[in-house]
Design a protein around this motif. Structure first.
Motif, PDB file in Angstrom:
ATOM      1  N   PRO A  17      -5.529 -14.919   9.370  1.00 56.48           N
ATOM      2  CA  PRO A  17      -4.368 -15.704   8.954  1.00 56.48           C
ATOM      3  C   PRO A  17      -3.843 -15.351   7.554  1.00 56.48           C
ATOM      4  O   PRO A  17      -2.635 -15.401   7.320  1.00 56.48           O
ATOM      5  CB  PRO A  17      -4.877 -17.149   9.006  1.00 56.48           C
ATOM      6  N   MET A  18      -4.722 -14.973   6.626  1.00 54.74           N
ATOM      7  CA  MET A  18      -4.261 -14.635   5.275  1.00 54.74           C
ATOM      8  C   MET A  18      -3.312 -13.444   5.289  1.00 54.74           C
ATOM      9  O   MET A  18      -2.347 -13.406   4.526  1.00 54.74           O
ATOM     10  CB  MET A  18      -5.456 -14.355   4.348  1.00 54.74           C
ATOM     11  N   ALA A  19      -3.556 -12.464   6.157  1.00 50.13           N
ATOM     12  CA  ALA A  19      -2.665 -11.306   6.260  1.00 50.13           C
ATOM     13  C   ALA A  19      -1.264 -11.753   6.672  1.00 50.13           C
ATOM     14  O   ALA A  19      -0.262 -11.270   6.142  1.00 50.13           O
ATOM     15  CB  ALA A  19      -3.218 -10.279   7.240  1.00 50.13           C
ATOM     16  N   ARG A  20      -1.195 -12.696   7.596  1.00 47.19           N
ATOM     17  CA  ARG A  20       0.109 -13.237   8.018  1.00 47.19           C
ATOM     18  C   ARG A  20       0.736 -14.053   6.900  1.00 47.19           C
ATOM     19  O   ARG A  20       1.934 -13.954   6.643  1.00 47.19           O
ATOM     20  CB  ARG A  20      -0.047 -14.103   9.269  1.00 47.19           C
ATOM     21  N   THR A  21      -0.068 -14.879   6.247  1.00 42.62           N
ATOM     22  CA  THR A  21       0.442 -15.737   5.173  1.00 42.62           C
ATOM     23  C   THR A  21       1.086 -14.905   4.063  1.00 42.62           C
ATOM     24  O   THR A  21       2.141 -15.258   3.542  1.00 42.62           O
ATOM     25  CB  THR A  21      -0.695 -16.600   4.585  1.00 42.62           C
ATOM     26  N   LEU A  22       0.442 -13.804   3.718  1.00 45.65           N
ATOM     27  CA  LEU A  22       0.960 -12.936   2.660  1.00 45.65           C
ATOM     28  C   LEU A  22       2.071 -12.019   3.141  1.00 45.65           C
ATOM     29  O   LEU A  22       2.752 -11.396   2.316  1.00 45.65           O
ATOM     30  CB  LEU A  22      -0.174 -12.104   2.056  1.00 45.65           C
ATOM     31  N   GLY A  23       2.263 -11.907   4.442  1.00 42.77           N
ATOM     32  CA  GLY A  23       3.290 -11.016   4.976  1.00 42.77           C
ATOM     33  C   GLY A  23       2.941  -9.543   4.798  1.00 42.77           C
ATOM     34  O   GLY A  23       3.836  -8.705   4.650  1.00 42.77           O
ATOM     35  N   LEU A  59      -4.695  -8.120  -0.730  1.00 42.52           N
ATOM     36  CA  LEU A  59      -4.041  -6.876  -0.315  1.00 42.52           C
ATOM     37  C   LEU A  59      -5.052  -5.737  -0.268  1.00 42.52           C
ATOM     38  O   LEU A  59      -5.157  -5.022   0.735  1.00 42.52           O
ATOM     39  CB  LEU A  59      -2.907  -6.530  -1.282  1.00 42.52           C
ATOM     40  N   GLY A  60      -5.806  -5.559  -1.339  1.00 48.58           N
ATOM     41  CA  GLY A  60      -6.785  -4.479  -1.399  1.00 48.58           C
ATOM     42  C   GLY A  60      -7.870  -4.625  -0.354  1.00 48.58           C
ATOM     43  O   GLY A  60      -8.236  -3.656   0.327  1.00 48.58           O
ATOM     44  N   GLU A  61      -8.392  -5.826  -0.199  1.00 45.96           N
ATOM     45  CA  GLU A  61      -9.445  -6.072   0.784  1.00 45.96           C
ATOM     46  C   GLU A  61      -8.914  -5.833   2.195  1.00 45.96           C
ATOM     47  O   GLU A  61      -9.616  -5.288   3.053  1.00 45.96           O
ATOM     48  CB  GLU A  61      -9.983  -7.499   0.618  1.00 45.96           C
ATOM     49  N   SER A  62      -7.668  -6.177   2.440  1.00 45.96           N
ATOM     50  CA  SER A  62      -7.062  -5.964   3.756  1.00 45.96           C
ATOM     51  C   SER A  62      -6.855  -4.477   4.041  1.00 45.96           C
ATOM     52  O   SER A  62      -7.049  -4.029   5.180  1.00 45.96           O
ATOM     53  CB  SER A  62      -5.723  -6.705   3.852  1.00 45.96           C
ATOM     54  N   ALA A  63      -6.481  -3.709   3.027  1.00 46.58           N
ATOM     55  CA  ALA A  63      -6.360  -2.259   3.210  1.00 46.58           C
ATOM     56  C   ALA A  63      -7.729  -1.673   3.551  1.00 46.58           C
ATOM     57  O   ALA A  63      -7.857  -0.828   4.449  1.00 46.58           O
ATOM     58  CB  ALA A  63      -5.785  -1.601   1.955  1.00 46.58           C
ATOM     59  N   GLY A  64      -8.764  -2.151   2.863  1.00 45.05           N
ATOM     60  CA  GLY A  64     -10.118  -1.709   3.181  1.00 45.05           C
ATOM     61  C   GLY A  64     -10.511  -2.090   4.592  1.00 45.05           C
ATOM     62  O   GLY A  64     -11.115  -1.297   5.322  1.00 45.05           O
ATOM     63  N   GLY A  65     -10.170  -3.294   5.007  1.00 45.31           N
ATOM     64  CA  GLY A  65     -10.489  -3.741   6.355  1.00 45.31           C
ATOM     65  C   GLY A  65      -9.792  -2.907   7.419  1.00 45.31           C
ATOM     66  O   GLY A  65     -10.382  -2.585   8.454  1.00 45.31           O
TER      67      GLY A  65
END
Length: 150
Positions: A17-23, A59-65
């Motif tokens: 959900p955080m990825a969606r929340t941040l767009g 953002l950084g953690e999501s790129a890593g994921g």
């Protein structure tokens, strides 16, 4: 859209959900490199008008994921990827849209060989965060593991 046809970015946006929340926009997700963009949104700004440090971290953690899923997605039936620890250095003021580029710190085959050998592998993912003008605003390392199921 079926899960088999979803991109890694679409899967992350659906599952996190955080990825969606941040767009977040997932531009690239491959075993060698992932690129994710945090759009400039006023509701994510800090006291100086740029993206909040927490949004930049996400953002950084999501790129890593995204990179980890691209590199180890074929291992999901037997292990779950988890972030173990992270460190971030904020280098310059991030203003406007920022982009995170993640790269894997160990060969995929080496990590999978450890998993095959009964070892819970750990591996670093390096992330560089840049403004639209190319200036590096942050550098991050997230250490991930593949935790076997059960």
């Amino acid at each position: 859209m079926s899960a088999a046809r979803m991109t890694i970015g679409e899967m992350l946006a659906a599952a996190v959900p955080m990825a969606r929340t941040l767009g977040l926009r997932f531009l690239e997700a491959a075993p060698e490199r992932a690129v994710v963009v945090l759009p400039d949104r006023a509701d994510h700004h800090n006291h100086v008008g740029g993206p909040h440090a927490g949004a930049v971290f996400a953002l950084g953690e999501s790129a890593g994921g995204a990179l980890v899923l691209a590199a180890f997605g074929d291992q999901l039936a037997r292990a779950v990827p988890l972030a173990v620890r992270a460190e971030i250095a904020y280098r310059k003021l991030a203003m406007g849209t920022v982009t995170a580029t993640a790269t894997l710190g160990r060969p995929v085959a080496e990590v999978v060989a450890e998993l095959d050998g009964g070892v819970r592998p750990e591996f670093p993912v390096s992330i560089v965060i840049r403004r639209e003008d190319g200036a590096v605003t942050g550098e991050m390392t997230v250490v991930w593991t593949l935790r076997p199921h059960g």
